[in-house]
Design a protein around this motif. Structure first.
Motif, PDB file in Angstrom:
ATOM      1  N   GLU A 165       7.115   5.355  10.089  1.00  0.00           N
ATOM      2  CA  GLU A 165       8.076   6.318  10.639  1.00  0.00           C
ATOM      3  C   GLU A 165       7.857   6.511  12.135  1.00  0.00           C
ATOM      4  N   GLU A 166       6.602   6.546  12.552  1.00  0.00           N
ATOM      5  CA  GLU A 166       6.273   6.692  13.975  1.00  0.00           C
ATOM      6  C   GLU A 166       6.811   5.506  14.784  1.00  0.00           C
ATOM      7  N   LEU A 167       6.726   4.301  14.191  1.00  0.00           N
ATOM      8  CA  LEU A 167       7.179   3.084  14.881  1.00  0.00           C
ATOM      9  C   LEU A 167       8.668   2.820  14.670  1.00  0.00           C
ATOM     10  N   ARG A 168       9.281   3.589  13.795  1.00  0.00           N
ATOM     11  CA  ARG A 168      10.707   3.478  13.469  1.00  0.00           C
ATOM     12  C   ARG A 168      11.102   2.137  12.862  1.00  0.00           C
ATOM     13  N   ARG A 169      10.162   1.463  12.218  1.00  0.00           N
ATOM     14  CA  ARG A 169      10.463   0.248  11.454  1.00  0.00           C
ATOM     15  C   ARG A 169       9.271  -0.099  10.575  1.00  0.00           C
ATOM     16  N   ASP A 170       9.501  -0.935   9.566  1.00  0.00           N
ATOM     17  CA  ASP A 170       8.433  -1.283   8.627  1.00  0.00           C
ATOM     18  C   ASP A 170       7.555  -2.382   9.212  1.00  0.00           C
ATOM     19  N   VAL A 171       6.403  -1.959   9.725  1.00  0.00           N
ATOM     20  CA  VAL A 171       5.441  -2.894  10.297  1.00  0.00           C
ATOM     21  C   VAL A 171       4.263  -3.044   9.341  1.00  0.00           C
ATOM     22  N   VAL A 172       3.785  -1.925   8.803  1.00  0.00           N
ATOM     23  CA  VAL A 172       2.593  -1.914   7.953  1.00  0.00           C
ATOM     24  C   VAL A 172       3.010  -1.879   6.479  1.00  0.00           C
ATOM     25  N   LYS A 173       2.458  -2.809   5.700  1.00  0.00           N
ATOM     26  CA  LYS A 173       2.707  -2.844   4.258  1.00  0.00           C
ATOM     27  C   LYS A 173       1.475  -2.436   3.467  1.00  0.00           C
ATOM     28  N   ASP A 174       0.294  -2.616   4.068  1.00  0.00           N
ATOM     29  CA  ASP A 174      -0.961  -2.307   3.367  1.00  0.00           C
ATOM     30  C   ASP A 174      -1.986  -1.805   4.378  1.00  0.00           C
ATOM     31  N   VAL A 175      -2.915  -0.993   3.890  1.00  0.00           N
ATOM     32  CA  VAL A 175      -4.012  -0.492   4.724  1.00  0.00           C
ATOM     33  C   VAL A 175      -5.333  -0.835   4.032  1.00  0.00           C
ATOM     34  N   VAL A 176      -6.256  -1.430   4.798  1.00  0.00           N
ATOM     35  CA  VAL A 176      -7.585  -1.729   4.299  1.00  0.00           C
ATOM     36  C   VAL A 176      -8.572  -0.916   5.115  1.00  0.00           C
ATOM     37  N   LEU A 177      -9.306  -0.050   4.419  1.00  0.00           N
ATOM     38  CA  LEU A 177     -10.292   0.806   5.080  1.00  0.00           C
ATOM     39  C   LEU A 177     -11.676   0.216   4.843  1.00  0.00           C
ATOM     40  N   ARG A 178     -12.422   0.017   5.923  1.00  0.00           N
ATOM     41  CA  ARG A 178     -13.749  -0.510   5.756  1.00  0.00           C
ATOM     42  C   ARG A 178     -14.755   0.191   6.644  1.00  0.00           C
ATOM     43  N   LEU A 230     -15.218   9.879   4.814  1.00  0.00           N
ATOM     44  CA  LEU A 230     -13.860   9.855   5.362  1.00  0.00           C
ATOM     45  C   LEU A 230     -13.075   8.676   4.797  1.00  0.00           C
ATOM     46  N   ARG A 231     -13.730   7.520   4.676  1.00  0.00           N
ATOM     47  CA  ARG A 231     -13.074   6.333   4.115  1.00  0.00           C
ATOM     48  C   ARG A 231     -12.574   6.632   2.700  1.00  0.00           C
ATOM     49  N   GLU A 232     -13.387   7.298   1.916  1.00  0.00           N
ATOM     50  CA  GLU A 232     -13.006   7.655   0.543  1.00  0.00           C
ATOM     51  C   GLU A 232     -11.823   8.616   0.539  1.00  0.00           C
ATOM     52  N   GLU A 233     -11.870   9.617   1.423  1.00  0.00           N
ATOM     53  CA  GLU A 233     -10.775  10.584   1.525  1.00  0.00           C
ATOM     54  C   GLU A 233      -9.462   9.901   1.898  1.00  0.00           C
ATOM     55  N   LEU A 234      -9.502   9.047   2.931  1.00  0.00           N
ATOM     56  CA  LEU A 234      -8.290   8.383   3.405  1.00  0.00           C
ATOM     57  C   LEU A 234      -7.747   7.380   2.389  1.00  0.00           C
ATOM     58  N   SER A 235      -8.634   6.812   1.574  1.00  0.00           N
ATOM     59  CA  SER A 235      -8.180   5.812   0.593  1.00  0.00           C
ATOM     60  C   SER A 235      -7.230   6.432  -0.435  1.00  0.00           C
ATOM     61  N   HIS A 236      -7.343   7.742  -0.656  1.00  0.00           N
ATOM     62  CA  HIS A 236      -6.444   8.422  -1.600  1.00  0.00           C
ATOM     63  C   HIS A 236      -5.036   8.600  -1.032  1.00  0.00           C
ATOM     64  N   GLY A 237      -4.916   8.510   0.304  1.00  0.00           N
ATOM     65  CA  GLY A 237      -3.618   8.731   0.931  1.00  0.00           C
ATOM     66  C   GLY A 237      -3.066   7.505   1.639  1.00  0.00           C
ATOM     67  N   LYS A 238      -3.420   6.313   1.145  1.00  0.00           N
ATOM     68  CA  LYS A 238      -2.978   5.078   1.815  1.00  0.00           C
ATOM     69  C   LYS A 238      -1.461   4.983   1.948  1.00  0.00           C
ATOM     70  N   SER A 239      -0.739   5.306   0.889  1.00  0.00           N
ATOM     71  CA  SER A 239       0.726   5.179   0.943  1.00  0.00           C
ATOM     72  C   SER A 239       1.315   6.156   1.956  1.00  0.00           C
ATOM     73  N   LYS A 240       0.710   7.337   2.070  1.00  0.00           N
ATOM     74  CA  LYS A 240       1.182   8.313   3.053  1.00  0.00           C
ATOM     75  C   LYS A 240       0.895   7.813   4.473  1.00  0.00           C
ATOM     76  N   ILE A 241      -0.271   7.202   4.676  1.00  0.00           N
ATOM     77  CA  ILE A 241      -0.623   6.651   5.987  1.00  0.00           C
ATOM     78  C   ILE A 241       0.374   5.572   6.383  1.00  0.00           C
ATOM     79  N   ILE A 242       0.701   4.678   5.449  1.00  0.00           N
ATOM     80  CA  ILE A 242       1.660   3.603   5.703  1.00  0.00           C
ATOM     81  C   ILE A 242       3.010   4.192   6.095  1.00  0.00           C
ATOM     82  N   THR A 243       3.473   5.174   5.340  1.00  0.00           N
ATOM     83  CA  THR A 243       4.762   5.811   5.610  1.00  0.00           C
ATOM     84  C   THR A 243       4.768   6.478   6.983  1.00  0.00           C
ATOM     85  N   MET A 244       3.708   7.225   7.299  1.00  0.00           N
ATOM     86  CA  MET A 244       3.640   7.937   8.576  1.00  0.00           C
ATOM     87  C   MET A 244       3.654   6.967   9.760  1.00  0.00           C
ATOM     88  N   ILE A 245       2.892   5.890   9.664  1.00  0.00           N
ATOM     89  CA  ILE A 245       2.836   4.928  10.774  1.00  0.00           C
ATOM     90  C   ILE A 245       4.178   4.231  10.938  1.00  0.00           C
TER      91      ILE A 245
END
Length: 75
Positions: free
Chosen positions: A62-75, A45-60
């Protein structure tokens, strides 16, 4: 104060957006600064999600209605 609220809001956004499948493999979600750290129990799952990091950032953000997240680290 705002950073604490952002941490809680990001955690809720992750749970809402990712659904039960991903949430069942999510051990911890922590926001430090502008970086979201997500601890997963599945390396596949970590490998799968790592391909969509920019989409995850955008979705979160948009959900919060402001730029909170700039990067995602999956571990």
């Amino acid at each position: 104060m705002q950073s604490g609220m952002d941490g809680i809001n990001v955690k809720e956004a992750w749970q809402n957006l990712m659904g039960n499948g991903v949430n069942s493999y999510t051990r911890n979600v922590v926001l430090k600064g502008n970086t979201l750290y997500v601890e997963l129990t599945s390396s596949v799952l970590r490998e799968e999600l790592s391909h969509g990091k920019s989409k995850i950032i955008t979705m979160i953000n948009e959900e919060l209605r402001r730029d909170v997240v700039k990067d995602v680290v999956l571990r």
